[in-house]
Scaffold this active site. Sequence first.
Site, mmCIF file in Angstrom:
data_model
loop_
_atom_site.group_PDB
_atom_site.id
_atom_site.type_symbol
_atom_site.label_atom_id
_atom_site.label_comp_id
_atom_site.label_asym_id
_atom_site.label_seq_id
_atom_site.Cartn_x
_atom_site.Cartn_y
_atom_site.Cartn_z
ATOM 1 N N ARG A 32 0.833 -1.211 0.000
ATOM 2 C CA ARG A 32 0.000 0.000 0.000
ATOM 3 C C ARG A 32 0.864 1.256 0.000
ATOM 4 O O ARG A 32 0.557 2.235 -0.687
ATOM 5 C CB ARG A 32 -0.955 -0.031 1.213
ATOM 6 C CG ARG A 32 -2.019 1.042 1.159
ATOM 7 C CD ARG A 32 -3.107 0.828 2.200
ATOM 8 N NE ARG A 32 -2.621 1.018 3.559
ATOM 9 C CZ ARG A 32 -3.352 0.833 4.653
ATOM 10 N NH1 ARG A 32 -4.618 0.441 4.553
ATOM 11 N NH2 ARG A 32 -2.847 1.028 5.857
ATOM 12 N N LYS B 232 -2.638 6.863 1.273
ATOM 13 C CA LYS B 232 -2.525 7.134 2.710
ATOM 14 C C LYS B 232 -1.530 8.277 2.871
ATOM 15 O O LYS B 232 -0.353 8.078 3.147
ATOM 16 C CB LYS B 232 -2.095 5.862 3.459
ATOM 17 C CG LYS B 232 -2.423 5.931 4.925
ATOM 18 C CD LYS B 232 -2.443 4.564 5.547
ATOM 19 C CE LYS B 232 -2.524 4.660 7.057
ATOM 20 N NZ LYS B 232 -3.648 5.439 7.567
HETATM 21 N N1 PMP Z 1 -9.504 4.579 6.942
HETATM 22 C C1 PMP Z 1 -8.657 5.559 7.288
HETATM 23 C C2 PMP Z 1 -8.942 6.937 6.840
HETATM 24 C C3 PMP Z 1 -7.534 5.273 8.083
HETATM 25 O O1 PMP Z 1 -6.698 6.249 8.444
HETATM 26 C C4 PMP Z 1 -7.308 3.956 8.520
HETATM 27 C C5 PMP Z 1 -6.141 3.640 9.413
HETATM 28 N N2 PMP Z 1 -4.969 3.416 8.683
HETATM 29 C C6 PMP Z 1 -8.200 2.966 8.115
HETATM 30 C C7 PMP Z 1 -9.292 3.310 7.322
HETATM 31 C C8 PMP Z 1 -7.986 1.528 8.486
HETATM 32 O O2 PMP Z 1 -6.923 1.001 7.724
HETATM 33 P P1 PMP Z 1 -6.016 -0.184 8.288
HETATM 34 O O3 PMP Z 1 -6.947 -1.297 8.619
HETATM 35 O O4 PMP Z 1 -5.107 -0.517 7.157
HETATM 36 O O5 PMP Z 1 -5.295 0.344 9.458
#
Ligand code: PMP
Length: 285
Positions: free
Chosen positions: A51, A151
């Site tokens: 990612r 991200k």
């Molecule tokens: N949505 C957003 C906006 C986030 O910041 C996160 C945290 N990283 C998630 C969803 C959940 O993603 P993950 O399960 O990869 O941590």
Amino acid sequence: MAKVWINGKLFDKADARVSVYDHGFLYGDGIFEGIRVYAGKVFKLREHLDRLYDSARHIFLEIPIGREQLAEAVVATVRADGQRKEGYIRLVVSRGAGTLGLDPRKTTEPQVIIIVDDIALYPPELYEQGLEIVTASTIRNHSNALNPRIKSLNYLNNILAKIEAIRAGCLEAIMLNANGEVAECTADNIFLVKRGVLRTPPLHAGILEGITRDTVLDLARAAGIETQEISLTRHDVYAADEVFLTGTGAEVIGAVKVDGRVIGTGKPGSLTRQMRERYQQYVRQ
Ligand code: PMP
């Protein structure tokens, strides 16, 4: 003691520094990952690196270190932090120090930073009781403005929604997309349960492809639970039998009140508890 790795050098937390001219600091120009360490192992490191490198490609950021090397650096930084068995890794790649203008060409090398520390997102009792959440008036970034699949270090969209949640006496908020559909929460993906079916918004709703979301979908399918990635509205949330949120920091946590409406029985439901248990087991196996 928390450790920080910056471009190949290891520092104690108090000594870790980047330039105030870094475009990550000045403009939010950069990307990151949040990763957990369970039982001494980095959880889904490959998926997080995939990612990260996908986000980098989208924003024309060349990470000056290969995937294998970066994976090794992450593991080495965890090892450097004494006997750490549980923790949280923040991987950051910023555009680097530059001039006082947006031009990303006028920066030095990207800064690759690995922070290994602790995290506790919600008080433990809320995992038993469930969260009360609200819908934020701030919508999630439009995919054609700043795609939520990236991200990025620019989290102001999420922070504005988080402030709305806090001002409403809550810890999380649902963010809608420009079509008024449910997208995700400020730092978590959202799931609901209706008549035994697990539903979550699809990627094209404009969400981050959460690694916890993918893990929960996989675990549910493996357990024979029907899953749907499907457009959801606030009505679907209010009328759900159960609602829960997923994220690296949050793990799996129930939401029992949304915009003042009690969800289901007002306690985390049986599928929520089941998915939380399956997740806890899976991450430590
Ligand atoms: N949505 C957003 C906006 C986030 O910041 C996160 C945290 N990283 C998630 C969803 C959940 O993603 P993950 O399960 O990869 O941590």
